[in-house]
Structure formats: structure tokens, C-alpha cells
Design a protein around this motif. Structure first.
Motif, PDB file in Angstrom:
ATOM      1  N   LEU A  11       0.825  -1.205   0.000  1.00  0.00           N
ATOM      2  CA  LEU A  11       0.000   0.000   0.000  1.00  0.00           C
ATOM      3  C   LEU A  11       0.863   1.260   0.000  1.00  0.00           C
ATOM      4  CD1 LEU A  11      -2.890  -1.018   2.422  1.00  0.00           C
ATOM      5  CD2 LEU A  11      -2.978  -0.756  -0.063  1.00  0.00           C
ATOM      6  N   ILE A  12       1.950   1.245   0.731  1.00  0.00           N
ATOM      7  CA  ILE A  12       2.862   2.396   0.756  1.00  0.00           C
ATOM      8  C   ILE A  12       3.510   2.586  -0.619  1.00  0.00           C
ATOM      9  CG2 ILE A  12       5.033   3.244   1.721  1.00  0.00           C
ATOM     10  CD1 ILE A  12       4.112   2.023   4.400  1.00  0.00           C
ATOM     11  N   LEU A  13       3.915   1.501  -1.250  1.00  0.00           N
ATOM     12  CA  LEU A  13       4.514   1.599  -2.585  1.00  0.00           C
ATOM     13  C   LEU A  13       3.519   2.116  -3.619  1.00  0.00           C
ATOM     14  CD1 LEU A  13       6.698  -1.631  -2.758  1.00  0.00           C
ATOM     15  CD2 LEU A  13       7.489   0.740  -2.699  1.00  0.00           C
ATOM     16  N   ILE A  14       2.279   1.660  -3.534  1.00  0.00           N
ATOM     17  CA  ILE A  14       1.247   2.121  -4.458  1.00  0.00           C
ATOM     18  C   ILE A  14       0.977   3.610  -4.245  1.00  0.00           C
ATOM     19  CG2 ILE A  14      -1.217   1.940  -5.025  1.00  0.00           C
ATOM     20  CD1 ILE A  14      -0.911  -1.100  -4.537  1.00  0.00           C
ATOM     21  N   ALA A  15       0.900   4.044  -3.006  1.00  0.00           N
ATOM     22  CA  ALA A  15       0.671   5.460  -2.722  1.00  0.00           C
ATOM     23  C   ALA A  15       1.843   6.311  -3.212  1.00  0.00           C
ATOM     24  CB  ALA A  15       0.456   5.659  -1.217  1.00  0.00           C
ATOM     25  N   ALA A  16       3.064   5.841  -3.029  1.00  0.00           N
ATOM     26  CA  ALA A  16       4.234   6.581  -3.491  1.00  0.00           C
ATOM     27  C   ALA A  16       4.247   6.677  -5.022  1.00  0.00           C
ATOM     28  CB  ALA A  16       5.513   5.919  -2.985  1.00  0.00           C
ATOM     29  N   ALA A  17       3.913   5.587  -5.697  1.00  0.00           N
ATOM     30  CA  ALA A  17       3.876   5.598  -7.158  1.00  0.00           C
ATOM     31  C   ALA A  17       2.788   6.550  -7.667  1.00  0.00           C
ATOM     32  CB  ALA A  17       3.637   4.191  -7.688  1.00  0.00           C
ATOM     33  N   ALA A  18       1.629   6.557  -7.026  1.00  0.00           N
ATOM     34  CA  ALA A  18       0.556   7.465  -7.421  1.00  0.00           C
ATOM     35  C   ALA A  18       0.975   8.916  -7.231  1.00  0.00           C
ATOM     36  CB  ALA A  18      -0.708   7.167  -6.620  1.00  0.00           C
ATOM     37  N   PHE A  19       1.686   9.202  -6.152  1.00  0.00           N
ATOM     38  CA  PHE A  19       2.159  10.565  -5.902  1.00  0.00           C
ATOM     39  C   PHE A  19       3.169  10.993  -6.963  1.00  0.00           C
ATOM     40  CE2 PHE A  19       5.187  13.498  -3.902  1.00  0.00           C
ATOM     41  CZ  PHE A  19       4.326  14.539  -3.607  1.00  0.00           C
ATOM     42  N   ILE A  21       3.490   9.835 -10.066  1.00  0.00           N
ATOM     43  CA  ILE A  21       2.775  10.014 -11.334  1.00  0.00           C
ATOM     44  C   ILE A  21       2.007  11.333 -11.324  1.00  0.00           C
ATOM     45  CG2 ILE A  21       0.878   9.116 -12.743  1.00  0.00           C
ATOM     46  CD1 ILE A  21       1.890   6.301 -11.961  1.00  0.00           C
ATOM     47  N   HIS A  22       1.395  11.667 -10.222  1.00  0.00           N
ATOM     48  CA  HIS A  22       0.660  12.929 -10.101  1.00  0.00           C
ATOM     49  C   HIS A  22       1.594  14.118 -10.283  1.00  0.00           C
ATOM     50  CE1 HIS A  22      -2.314  15.760  -8.673  1.00  0.00           C
ATOM     51  NE2 HIS A  22      -1.484  16.172  -7.734  1.00  0.00           N
ATOM     52  N   ARG A  23       2.755  14.089  -9.644  1.00  0.00           N
ATOM     53  CA  ARG A  23       3.728  15.185  -9.770  1.00  0.00           C
ATOM     54  C   ARG A  23       4.245  15.303 -11.207  1.00  0.00           C
ATOM     55  NH1 ARG A  23       3.477  19.201  -7.378  1.00  0.00           N
ATOM     56  NH2 ARG A  23       5.584  19.644  -7.979  1.00  0.00           N
ATOM     57  N   LEU A  24       4.512  14.189 -11.861  1.00  0.00           N
ATOM     58  CA  LEU A  24       4.985  14.228 -13.243  1.00  0.00           C
ATOM     59  C   LEU A  24       3.924  14.790 -14.178  1.00  0.00           C
ATOM     60  CD1 LEU A  24       6.888  10.838 -13.500  1.00  0.00           C
ATOM     61  CD2 LEU A  24       7.876  13.130 -13.479  1.00  0.00           C
ATOM     62  N   THR A  25       2.675  14.478 -13.928  1.00  0.00           N
ATOM     63  CA  THR A  25       1.586  15.008 -14.742  1.00  0.00           C
ATOM     64  C   THR A  25       1.486  16.521 -14.574  1.00  0.00           C
ATOM     65  OG1 THR A  25       0.399  12.935 -14.520  1.00  0.00           O
ATOM     66  CG2 THR A  25      -0.886  14.841 -15.213  1.00  0.00           C
ATOM     67  N   ILE A  26       1.633  17.007 -13.365  1.00  0.00           N
ATOM     68  CA  ILE A  26       1.586  18.454 -13.121  1.00  0.00           C
ATOM     69  C   ILE A  26       2.740  19.149 -13.831  1.00  0.00           C
ATOM     70  CG2 ILE A  26       1.878  20.218 -11.338  1.00  0.00           C
ATOM     71  CD1 ILE A  26       0.282  18.412  -9.472  1.00  0.00           C
ATOM     72  N   GLU A  27       3.944  18.599 -13.740  1.00  0.00           N
ATOM     73  CA  GLU A  27       5.101  19.208 -14.405  1.00  0.00           C
ATOM     74  C   GLU A  27       4.917  19.209 -15.915  1.00  0.00           C
ATOM     75  OE1 GLU A  27       8.784  17.513 -13.211  1.00  0.00           O
ATOM     76  OE2 GLU A  27       8.383  17.824 -11.086  1.00  0.00           O
ATOM     77  N   HIS A  28       4.380  18.129 -16.459  1.00  0.00           N
ATOM     78  CA  HIS A  28       4.154  18.051 -17.898  1.00  0.00           C
ATOM     79  C   HIS A  28       3.135  19.099 -18.336  1.00  0.00           C
ATOM     80  CE1 HIS A  28       3.995  16.280 -21.852  1.00  0.00           C
ATOM     81  NE2 HIS A  28       2.692  16.140 -21.748  1.00  0.00           N
ATOM     82  N   ALA A  29       2.073  19.276 -17.577  1.00  0.00           N
ATOM     83  CA  ALA A  29       1.049  20.266 -17.905  1.00  0.00           C
ATOM     84  C   ALA A  29       1.634  21.679 -17.850  1.00  0.00           C
ATOM     85  CB  ALA A  29      -0.135  20.145 -16.954  1.00  0.00           C
TER      86      ALA A  29
END
Length: 61
Positions: A11-19, A21-29
Motif C-alpha cells: 500500500l505504501i509503494l502504491i501510494a508513493a507511485a501514485a504521488f 505520477i501525479h507530480r509528473l503530470t503536473i510538471e508536464h502540464a
């Protein structure tokens, strides 16, 4: 106890991966928003003229 720790680790790994991916999406936008061709200029000229359409009846080939 072992199953609980393994589940918590996943669960910790999944939450870290989601975070991440979210940060990379913001930077790309943000990078897209800065790009000078990312938005149309109101009333501005087009970069490319519209394509001429050929009439099928006069096409020879």
C-alpha cells in the motif's frame, strides 16, 4: 503478522507511485502551458494556409 507487513508495504509503494505520477503530470502540464504554440492567438494568422480541395470531377489520375 508477516501478511500485514507485506500488505502495508504494498500500500505504501502504491501510494508513493501514485504521488510520483501525479507530480509528473503536473510538471508536464506546466511545460505544455509555457510552450508558445500551446494556445491559439485570437484573430491571429494561421501558421499554415488552409489546404485547397480538388474537385473529384476534374482530377485526372
Amino acid at each position: 503478522m508477516n501478511t500485514l507487513l507485506t500488505t502495508a508495504a504494498f500500500l505504501i509503494l502504491i501510494a508513493a507511485a501514485a504521488f510520483v505520477i501525479h507530480r509528473l503530470t503536473i510538471e508536464h502540464a506546466e511545460r505544455i502551458a509555457v510552450h508558445r504554440y500551446s494556445r491559439a492567438l485570437p484573430g491571429g494568422p494561421c501558421r499554415f494556409p488552409p489546404r485547397r480541395r480538388r474537385d473529384r470531377a476534374t482530377h485526372h489520375g
